[in-house]
Design a protein around this motif. Structure first.
Motif, short mmCIF file in Angstrom:
data_model
loop_
_atom_site.label_atom_id
_atom_site.label_comp_id
_atom_site.label_asym_id
_atom_site.label_seq_id
_atom_site.Cartn_x
_atom_site.Cartn_y
_atom_site.Cartn_z
N VAL A 34 0.85 -1.19 0.00
CA VAL A 34 0.00 0.00 0.00
C VAL A 34 0.88 1.24 0.00
N ASP A 35 0.62 2.15 -0.91
CA ASP A 35 1.25 3.47 -0.93
C ASP A 35 0.13 4.49 -0.88
N GLY A 36 0.13 5.29 0.19
CA GLY A 36 -1.00 6.19 0.40
C GLY A 36 -0.59 7.62 0.65
N THR A 37 -1.61 8.47 0.53
CA THR A 37 -1.48 9.89 0.82
C THR A 37 -2.62 10.29 1.75
N ASN A 38 -2.28 10.86 2.89
CA ASN A 38 -3.30 11.35 3.82
C ASN A 38 -3.94 12.62 3.25
N PRO A 39 -5.12 12.96 3.74
CA PRO A 39 -5.77 14.19 3.27
C PRO A 39 -4.91 15.43 3.43
#
Length: 123
Positions: A34-39
């Motif tokens: 998983v590669d994510g970006t927070n708001p």
């Protein structure tokens, strides 16, 4: 010329507007990077494990040693997931794109801006 072009345009339009098949039950089961970006723009990475449970899926994320669990269902090509994160919850919408699953998510308590994730199958 118009006699040839018109049928090609009609067939192309029919193909583009035909419903795409849903992903088969179990086809998303497995483990993903998983590669994510927070708001707020902050980046994170972790692992998501997807398990088929009848007509639904259980998704367990592990990010920075913390686990979150959600339950998802498919609608056409979109995996919709709701779950628990700390003392709150979240909602996700994930769909296949470029050989990955990509989507957006919102925090149930402060969900005015979206986060995003890309899942890459590990196994």
């Amino acid at each position: 010329m118009f006699r040839i072009v018109l049928p090609i345009v009609a067939l192309t339009a029919a193909f583009l507007h035909s419903p795409l098949p849903a992903l088969a039950q179990g086809s998303v089961t497995g483990t993903y990077q998983v590669d994510g970006t927070n708001p707020n723009g902050g980046k994170y990475s972790g692992v998501a494990e997807v398990e088929a449970t009848g007509d639904t899926y259980v998704i367990t994320w592990t990010v920075a040693g913390d686990k979150s669990v959600g339950r998802g269902v498919f609608l056409d090509k979109t995996l919709a997931v709701g779950g628990v994160l700390g003392n709150g919850g979240f909602v996700f919408a994930m769909a296949p794109k470029n050989g990955h699953l990509e989507g957006v998510w919102a925090d149930m308590q402060n969900g005015t801006t979206l986060g995003a994730e890309i899942w890459t199958r590990v196994k």
